[in-house]
Design a protein around this motif. Structure first.
Motif, short mmCIF file in Angstrom:
data_model
loop_
_atom_site.label_atom_id
_atom_site.label_comp_id
_atom_site.label_asym_id
_atom_site.label_seq_id
_atom_site.Cartn_x
_atom_site.Cartn_y
_atom_site.Cartn_z
N LEU A 1 45.90 -17.74 35.15
CA LEU A 1 46.22 -18.81 34.47
C LEU A 1 45.05 -19.89 34.52
CD1 LEU A 1 50.03 -19.18 35.43
CD2 LEU A 1 49.08 -19.21 33.30
N ALA A 2 44.42 -20.00 35.58
CA ALA A 2 43.45 -21.07 35.72
C ALA A 2 42.20 -20.92 34.76
CB ALA A 2 42.91 -21.02 37.06
N ARG A 3 41.87 -19.69 34.69
CA ARG A 3 40.79 -19.23 33.62
C ARG A 3 41.39 -19.71 32.15
NH1 ARG A 3 35.94 -17.49 33.95
NH2 ARG A 3 36.13 -16.74 36.05
N GLY A 4 42.49 -18.95 31.89
CA GLY A 4 42.95 -19.63 30.62
C GLY A 4 42.95 -21.01 30.23
N ILE A 5 43.53 -21.85 31.29
CA ILE A 5 43.65 -23.21 31.00
C ILE A 5 42.42 -23.75 30.81
CG2 ILE A 5 44.18 -25.33 32.19
CD1 ILE A 5 46.69 -23.58 33.63
N VAL A 6 41.31 -23.55 31.47
CA VAL A 6 40.12 -23.94 31.45
C VAL A 6 39.42 -23.68 30.29
CG1 VAL A 6 37.58 -24.21 32.48
CG2 VAL A 6 39.88 -24.54 33.97
N GLU A 7 39.31 -22.43 29.91
CA GLU A 7 38.66 -21.79 28.59
C GLU A 7 39.42 -22.50 27.46
OE1 GLU A 7 39.59 -17.58 28.95
OE2 GLU A 7 37.63 -17.44 30.16
N ARG A 8 40.69 -22.86 27.36
CA ARG A 8 41.16 -23.37 26.28
C ARG A 8 41.17 -25.06 26.21
NH1 ARG A 8 43.26 -18.89 27.40
NH2 ARG A 8 44.06 -17.44 25.81
N LYS A 9 40.35 -25.38 27.27
CA LYS A 9 40.24 -26.85 27.41
C LYS A 9 41.31 -27.76 27.66
CE LYS A 9 35.29 -27.04 25.73
NZ LYS A 9 34.73 -27.27 27.06
N LEU A 10 42.31 -27.14 28.24
CA LEU A 10 43.32 -27.70 28.56
C LEU A 10 43.60 -28.79 29.90
CD1 LEU A 10 46.11 -25.00 27.73
CD2 LEU A 10 45.53 -26.82 26.29
N ALA A 11 42.23 -28.24 30.46
CA ALA A 11 41.94 -29.13 31.82
C ALA A 11 40.63 -28.94 32.16
CB ALA A 11 42.81 -28.49 33.11
N ALA A 12 40.02 -29.99 32.77
CA ALA A 12 38.44 -29.74 33.22
C ALA A 12 38.50 -28.95 34.33
CB ALA A 12 38.22 -31.13 33.47
N THR B 1 53.07 -23.58 40.36
CA THR B 1 53.06 -22.59 41.54
C THR B 1 53.15 -21.20 40.86
OG1 THR B 1 55.67 -22.89 41.30
CG2 THR B 1 54.47 -23.85 43.49
N CYS B 2 52.38 -20.19 41.44
CA CYS B 2 52.39 -18.72 41.03
C CYS B 2 52.70 -17.93 42.08
CB CYS B 2 50.85 -18.52 40.49
SG CYS B 2 50.30 -19.94 39.29
N PRO B 3 53.18 -16.90 41.76
CA PRO B 3 53.72 -15.73 42.63
C PRO B 3 52.56 -15.18 43.54
CG PRO B 3 53.75 -14.80 40.57
CD PRO B 3 53.15 -16.28 40.46
N ASN B 4 51.21 -15.08 43.17
CA ASN B 4 50.16 -14.47 43.71
C ASN B 4 48.73 -15.04 43.26
OD1 ASN B 4 49.24 -12.85 41.48
ND2 ASN B 4 51.25 -11.63 41.91
N ASP B 5 47.91 -14.66 43.81
CA ASP B 5 46.57 -14.85 43.59
C ASP B 5 45.98 -14.56 42.08
OD1 ASP B 5 44.09 -16.51 44.54
OD2 ASP B 5 42.94 -14.61 44.53
N THR B 6 46.29 -13.28 41.84
CA THR B 6 45.87 -12.81 40.42
C THR B 6 46.66 -13.62 39.02
OG1 THR B 6 45.68 -10.52 41.37
CG2 THR B 6 45.99 -10.49 39.08
#
Length: 155
Positions: free
Chosen positions: A69-80, A59-64
Motif C-alpha cells: 500500500l505504501a509503495r502504491g500510494i507514493v508511486e501514484r503521488k497520493l502522498a509524499a 492500519t494493515c494486517p501485516n508488513d507485506t
C-alpha cells in the motif's frame, strides 16, 4: 565630500582599534548568519496555510500489505511519504465482539485535497472489509518539510 572609511591618519588610537574590531565582528557575524542564521530566517519566512496538508492513518494486517500500500500510494503521488510503524496492538469492536489483533500502522503525509483519492485507493487495494482511513489536518510544522510535501504531491 568624501564617502567611505576614514583614513588611518584621521583616526586616533582608540578609534582605529574600534573600527578594526567592528569590521572583524561584522565579517564574523555575516559568516555566522550565512551558515546558520539565514537558514533559520528562510525557514521562518516561508508561509504555510494551516490545513493545506494532512496526516492520514491506515492500519494493515501485516508488513507485506503495509509495504504494498505504501509503495502504491507514493508511486501514484497520493502522498509524499508513508511511514510504516510495525507491531501495534489494536483492540476494537467488530460485528458485536471485542477483537484484538496485531497490526501495522501507516502514517501518510499528503495534501488535504488528496485524502479522498487516497481513501479510494486504500479501499480498492486493502484486504479488510472496512479499511481504516482517517486524516487530521496539519496545523503547523517545519516549513521546508511542508513545502516538500506540496512539491511532491501535485494538486
Amino acid at each position: 565630500m568624501r564617502i567611505g572609511l576614514p583614513g588611518a591618519e584621521t583616526l586616533k588610537g582608540g578609534s582605529l582599534k574600534a573600527l578594526v574590531v567592528t569590521v572583524l565582528l561584522s565579517v564574523f557575524m555575516f559568516q555566522l548568519l550565512r551558515t546558520v542564521g539565514l537558514r533559520a530566517f528562510s525557514m521562518a519566512s516561508e508561509t504555510y496555510m494551516s490545513g493545506t496538508h494532512s496526516a492520514a492513518f491506515v492500519t494493515c494486517p501485516n508488513d507485506t500489505v503495509a509495504k504494498d500500500l505504501a509503495r502504491g500510494i507514493v508511486e501514484r503521488k497520493l502522498a509524499a511519504c508513508v511511514n510504516i510503524i510495525p507491531a501495534i496492538k489494536s483492540v476494537y469492536e467488530w460485528q458485536g465482539k471485542i477483537e484484538e489483533d496485531n497490526e501495522v500502522l501507516l502514517m501518510i503525509k499528503t495534501r488535504s485535497s488528496k485524502v479522498p483519492a487516497l481513501a479510494e485507493y486504500v479501499r480498492s487495494n486493502h484486504p479488510y472489509e472496512v479499511a481504516e482511513v482517517i486524516s487530521l489536518p496539519i496545523d503547523q510544522g517545519n516549513p521546508p518539510y511542508l513545502k516538500w510535501i506540496g512539491e511532491v504531491v501535485p494538486e
